[in-house]
Write a protein that holds these residues in place. Sequence first.
Motif, PDB file in Angstrom:
ATOM      1  N   VAL A   1       0.857  -1.186   0.000  1.00 57.93           N
ATOM      2  CA  VAL A   1       0.000   0.000   0.000  1.00 57.93           C
ATOM      3  C   VAL A   1       0.895   1.238   0.000  1.00 57.93           C
ATOM      4  O   VAL A   1       1.710   1.413   0.906  1.00 57.93           O
ATOM      5  N   VAL A   2       0.742   2.076  -1.029  1.00 57.83           N
ATOM      6  CA  VAL A   2       1.589   3.266  -1.175  1.00 57.83           C
ATOM      7  C   VAL A   2       0.716   4.502  -1.053  1.00 57.83           C
ATOM      8  O   VAL A   2      -0.168   4.738  -1.895  1.00 57.83           O
ATOM      9  N   ASP A   3       0.935   5.280  -0.018  1.00 61.73           N
ATOM     10  CA  ASP A   3       0.137   6.495   0.202  1.00 61.73           C
ATOM     11  C   ASP A   3       0.905   7.414   1.132  1.00 61.73           C
ATOM     12  O   ASP A   3       1.546   6.949   2.081  1.00 61.73           O
TER      13      ASP A   3
ATOM     14  N   ALA B   1       4.267   1.780   2.161  1.00 59.85           N
ATOM     15  CA  ALA B   1       5.322   2.726   1.771  1.00 59.85           C
ATOM     16  C   ALA B   1       4.686   4.103   1.723  1.00 59.85           C
ATOM     17  O   ALA B   1       3.545   4.257   1.274  1.00 59.85           O
ATOM     18  N   LYS B   2       5.439   5.111   2.170  1.00 60.60           N
ATOM     19  CA  LYS B   2       4.848   6.439   2.282  1.00 60.60           C
ATOM     20  C   LYS B   2       5.184   7.365   1.120  1.00 60.60           C
ATOM     21  O   LYS B   2       4.791   8.532   1.138  1.00 60.60           O
ATOM     22  N   SER B   3       5.887   6.855   0.115  1.00 52.11           N
ATOM     23  CA  SER B   3       6.221   7.684  -1.041  1.00 52.11           C
ATOM     24  C   SER B   3       6.518   6.783  -2.237  1.00 52.11           C
ATOM     25  O   SER B   3       6.692   5.565  -2.074  1.00 52.11           O
ATOM     26  N   GLY B   4       6.593   7.384  -3.410  1.00 51.92           N
ATOM     27  CA  GLY B   4       6.911   6.608  -4.600  1.00 51.92           C
ATOM     28  C   GLY B   4       8.282   5.982  -4.533  1.00 51.92           C
ATOM     29  O   GLY B   4       8.459   4.810  -4.891  1.00 51.92           O
ATOM     30  N   MET B   5       9.281   6.730  -4.045  1.00 51.78           N
ATOM     31  CA  MET B   5      10.629   6.176  -3.973  1.00 51.78           C
ATOM     32  C   MET B   5      10.722   5.076  -2.925  1.00 51.78           C
ATOM     33  O   MET B   5      11.412   4.076  -3.123  1.00 51.78           O
TER      34      MET B   5
ATOM     35  N   VAL C   1       0.064  -3.969  -6.002  1.00 51.46           N
ATOM     36  CA  VAL C   1       0.384  -2.656  -5.442  1.00 51.46           C
ATOM     37  C   VAL C   1      -0.881  -1.804  -5.469  1.00 51.46           C
ATOM     38  O   VAL C   1      -1.538  -1.686  -6.507  1.00 51.46           O
ATOM     39  N   MET C   2      -1.235  -1.239  -4.312  1.00 54.19           N
ATOM     40  CA  MET C   2      -2.325  -0.265  -4.233  1.00 54.19           C
ATOM     41  C   MET C   2      -1.672   1.105  -4.131  1.00 54.19           C
ATOM     42  O   MET C   2      -1.039   1.432  -3.118  1.00 54.19           O
ATOM     43  N   LEU C   3      -1.800   1.902  -5.183  1.00 51.77           N
ATOM     44  CA  LEU C   3      -0.969   3.099  -5.373  1.00 51.77           C
ATOM     45  C   LEU C   3      -1.803   4.370  -5.333  1.00 51.77           C
ATOM     46  O   LEU C   3      -2.744   4.530  -6.113  1.00 51.77           O
ATOM     47  N   ASP C   4      -1.449   5.257  -4.429  1.00 57.19           N
ATOM     48  CA  ASP C   4      -2.094   6.567  -4.353  1.00 57.19           C
ATOM     49  C   ASP C   4      -1.803   7.341  -5.641  1.00 57.19           C
ATOM     50  O   ASP C   4      -0.664   7.362  -6.124  1.00 57.19           O
ATOM     51  N   TYR C   5      -2.835   7.983  -6.198  1.00 57.00           N
ATOM     52  CA  TYR C   5      -2.651   8.739  -7.444  1.00 57.00           C
ATOM     53  C   TYR C   5      -1.920  10.049  -7.167  1.00 57.00           C
ATOM     54  O   TYR C   5      -1.000  10.429  -7.877  1.00 57.00           O
ATOM     55  N   GLU C   6      -2.348  10.743  -6.104  1.00 59.36           N
ATOM     56  CA  GLU C   6      -1.793  12.068  -5.814  1.00 59.36           C
ATOM     57  C   GLU C   6      -0.889  12.002  -4.599  1.00 59.36           C
ATOM     58  O   GLU C   6      -1.350  11.821  -3.472  1.00 59.36           O
ATOM     59  N   MET C   7       0.422  12.138  -4.827  1.00 58.69           N
ATOM     60  CA  MET C   7       1.403  12.220  -3.747  1.00 58.69           C
ATOM     61  C   MET C   7       2.370  13.352  -4.082  1.00 58.69           C
ATOM     62  O   MET C   7       2.614  13.622  -5.254  1.00 58.69           O
ATOM     63  N   PRO C   8       2.920  14.017  -3.058  1.00 60.92           N
ATOM     64  CA  PRO C   8       3.896  15.066  -3.349  1.00 60.92           C
ATOM     65  C   PRO C   8       5.171  14.484  -3.930  1.00 60.92           C
ATOM     66  O   PRO C   8       5.510  13.325  -3.689  1.00 60.92           O
ATOM     67  N   VAL C   9       5.856  15.270  -4.709  1.00 60.84           N
ATOM     68  CA  VAL C   9       7.167  14.961  -5.292  1.00 60.84           C
ATOM     69  C   VAL C   9       7.056  13.875  -6.358  1.00 60.84           C
ATOM     70  O   VAL C   9       7.118  14.135  -7.541  1.00 60.84           O
ATOM     71  N   CYS C  10       6.911  12.628  -5.953  1.00 61.81           N
ATOM     72  CA  CYS C  10       6.856  11.507  -6.903  1.00 61.81           C
ATOM     73  C   CYS C  10       5.442  10.940  -6.859  1.00 61.81           C
ATOM     74  O   CYS C  10       5.114  10.141  -5.973  1.00 61.81           O
ATOM     75  N   ASP C  11       4.579  11.356  -7.802  1.00 60.17           N
ATOM     76  CA  ASP C  11       3.166  10.971  -7.722  1.00 60.17           C
ATOM     77  C   ASP C  11       2.944   9.557  -8.261  1.00 60.17           C
ATOM     78  O   ASP C  11       3.880   8.852  -8.649  1.00 60.17           O
ATOM     79  N   GLY C  12       1.671   9.142  -8.264  1.00 61.04           N
ATOM     80  CA  GLY C  12       1.353   7.781  -8.671  1.00 61.04           C
ATOM     81  C   GLY C  12       1.749   7.474 -10.099  1.00 61.04           C
ATOM     82  O   GLY C  12       2.258   6.381 -10.385  1.00 61.04           O
ATOM     83  N   ARG C  13       1.513   8.400 -10.997  1.00 57.92           N
ATOM     84  CA  ARG C  13       1.876   8.151 -12.392  1.00 57.92           C
ATOM     85  C   ARG C  13       3.386   7.987 -12.544  1.00 57.92           C
ATOM     86  O   ARG C  13       3.862   7.062 -13.221  1.00 57.92           O
TER      87      ARG C  13
ATOM     88  N   ILE D   1       3.949  -6.210 -12.640  1.00 56.04           N
ATOM     89  CA  ILE D   1       3.335  -6.183 -11.311  1.00 56.04           C
ATOM     90  C   ILE D   1       1.977  -5.493 -11.405  1.00 56.04           C
ATOM     91  O   ILE D   1       1.878  -4.371 -11.899  1.00 56.04           O
ATOM     92  N   PRO D   2       0.904  -6.140 -10.931  1.00 54.04           N
ATOM     93  CA  PRO D   2      -0.425  -5.520 -10.991  1.00 54.04           C
ATOM     94  C   PRO D   2      -0.506  -4.297 -10.076  1.00 54.04           C
ATOM     95  O   PRO D   2      -0.052  -4.338  -8.936  1.00 54.04           O
ATOM     96  N   VAL D   3      -1.073  -3.215 -10.603  1.00 50.44           N
ATOM     97  CA  VAL D   3      -1.197  -1.974  -9.842  1.00 50.44           C
ATOM     98  C   VAL D   3      -2.634  -1.482  -9.916  1.00 50.44           C
ATOM     99  O   VAL D   3      -3.217  -1.378 -11.005  1.00 50.44           O
ATOM    100  N   ILE D   4      -3.211  -1.209  -8.754  1.00 52.93           N
ATOM    101  CA  ILE D   4      -4.535  -0.589  -8.662  1.00 52.93           C
ATOM    102  C   ILE D   4      -4.348   0.803  -8.066  1.00 52.93           C
ATOM    103  O   ILE D   4      -3.710   0.959  -7.021  1.00 52.93           O
ATOM    104  N   PHE D   5      -4.874   1.816  -8.737  1.00 55.38           N
ATOM    105  CA  PHE D   5      -4.804   3.157  -8.189  1.00 55.38           C
ATOM    106  C   PHE D   5      -5.846   3.316  -7.087  1.00 55.38           C
ATOM    107  O   PHE D   5      -7.012   2.970  -7.257  1.00 55.38           O
ATOM    108  N   LEU D   6      -5.402   3.808  -5.942  1.00 55.32           N
ATOM    109  CA  LEU D   6      -6.271   4.135  -4.817  1.00 55.32           C
ATOM    110  C   LEU D   6      -6.326   5.651  -4.767  1.00 55.32           C
ATOM    111  O   LEU D   6      -5.331   6.302  -4.426  1.00 55.32           O
ATOM    112  N   THR D   7      -7.462   6.238  -5.133  1.00 52.22           N
ATOM    113  CA  THR D   7      -7.459   7.660  -5.419  1.00 52.22           C
ATOM    114  C   THR D   7      -8.776   8.325  -5.062  1.00 52.22           C
ATOM    115  O   THR D   7      -9.817   7.663  -4.961  1.00 52.22           O
ATOM    116  N   SER D   8      -8.705   9.598  -4.851  1.00 54.42           N
ATOM    117  CA  SER D   8      -9.923  10.402  -4.694  1.00 54.42           C
ATOM    118  C   SER D   8     -10.334  11.019  -6.024  1.00 54.42           C
ATOM    119  O   SER D   8     -11.315  11.740  -6.106  1.00 54.42           O
TER     120      SER D   8
END
Length: 448
Positions: free
Chosen positions: A331-333, A355-359, A373-385, A400-407
Amino acid sequence: MYNQLIWKDEYNLGVDIIDKEHQELFKIINKLARLKEEKKNSPRVYQEGVKYLKEHAMGHFENEELYMASIGYEDLETHRRLHRGFREDTLPALEQEMIREDYSESSLDHFLGVCAGWLIGHTLTEDQAIVGEKMSKWVDLLPEQELAAMKSVIAKMVSDMFQLNANVVSDAYNGEKFGRGVYYRLVYDTDQEDKKWEVILAFEEKILVNTVGKILGGQSDKLDIMLINASRYTAKQFVWRVMQYFPSLKLHEMREENLLTYDKFQDIFEKKKPQISLLFNTEAGYFSYCVIAPHLLEQGIGTPIVADNAMLEIGKYLSNREKVTKHKILVVDDSVTIRQGIKNLLSTTYEVNVAKSGMAAIRAITLDRPDLVMLDYEMPVCDGRHTLEMLRSEEEFADIPVIFLTSRNDPESVKAVLDLKPIGYLSKYLKPMEIKNRIDQYFKKKES
């Protein structure tokens, strides 16, 4: 492989000499990547490219340190230490690997991946701290001279006790998972009544099997009670011998020992700042040596192992490890509330890491590949994309399968990442059980 390494506006510090040199380093790494993609297999070509990268990086480090000195940057010495670690530990180790493997494709991939990851992470965190955009994490490390001595002593002990070469991979290890691990905590009294030293050793399982296990004459590739016990006492002797080289630490008798779950081990790195945080690689596997002092950890970290309960606790520990393997989810957020909420929601069914960031996600995936991987779309610095771009650019992680977890679920946001092939989107506004049901359905469909 790394033709996706693109300079972005958020990398700029607003310091012209530093920003230009960062961009040039990006270009050099991309040029080496293109040479590899074009199958330019002459070692001489890569030797010249690596030499140019090193020379430019060294010049950049020098100029950056001069700039920090000119503005009176208070964390100059810590920053200088990180530069030195990359220059004196990381780059030489990568070069030796390429030479040993005659510049094979895998060794080049490793070199490019580490250099790209280090450059991006350092630019987006430590370098941003220079201009006040971020706070440097590594502010409480052991003084550099003592840390260097500690690395040397540990490597010597590994050589003496196990006849293995231990190479420092990182002197700022952040608790990322590496394979199937054993996590062992030792607590020592000090000459200060209200303080204690906590030494935490993390071993890749195979390193115990291939060292202590082989000494015992074992034929199995699995841990058992005898091997865990032998490893405990070997580890205690190892720590004690290391500490004898540093009489100023003034450690007294061991007060407590625990076998930790990975979650407990990870919690320590979420909440505390270790003074020593080293990750080593040997031909037998990875291990880390971490010290937190003089902080007091929260109670309930684990049952203390004493003579009366040692067999019972080790038996329970091994039994829990042998339960049915769960699917692994990362879970990345950037929100600790979201990370912990999703982890609590899914951890009864799945093995959940965070994990708390993309890196941080890239490091975690490199050391321990997840099933989803459940990936936050909007993160500071290194975003989901950006994070997914880096994953898809690496052949080993591209599937690796990735699902965006996003608002966000507007058509523009969805369209922007379609070419990166996420397997779906989950709104943060869904009810918790609906999120879990979607994840359950994905794995059921995959298994069928």
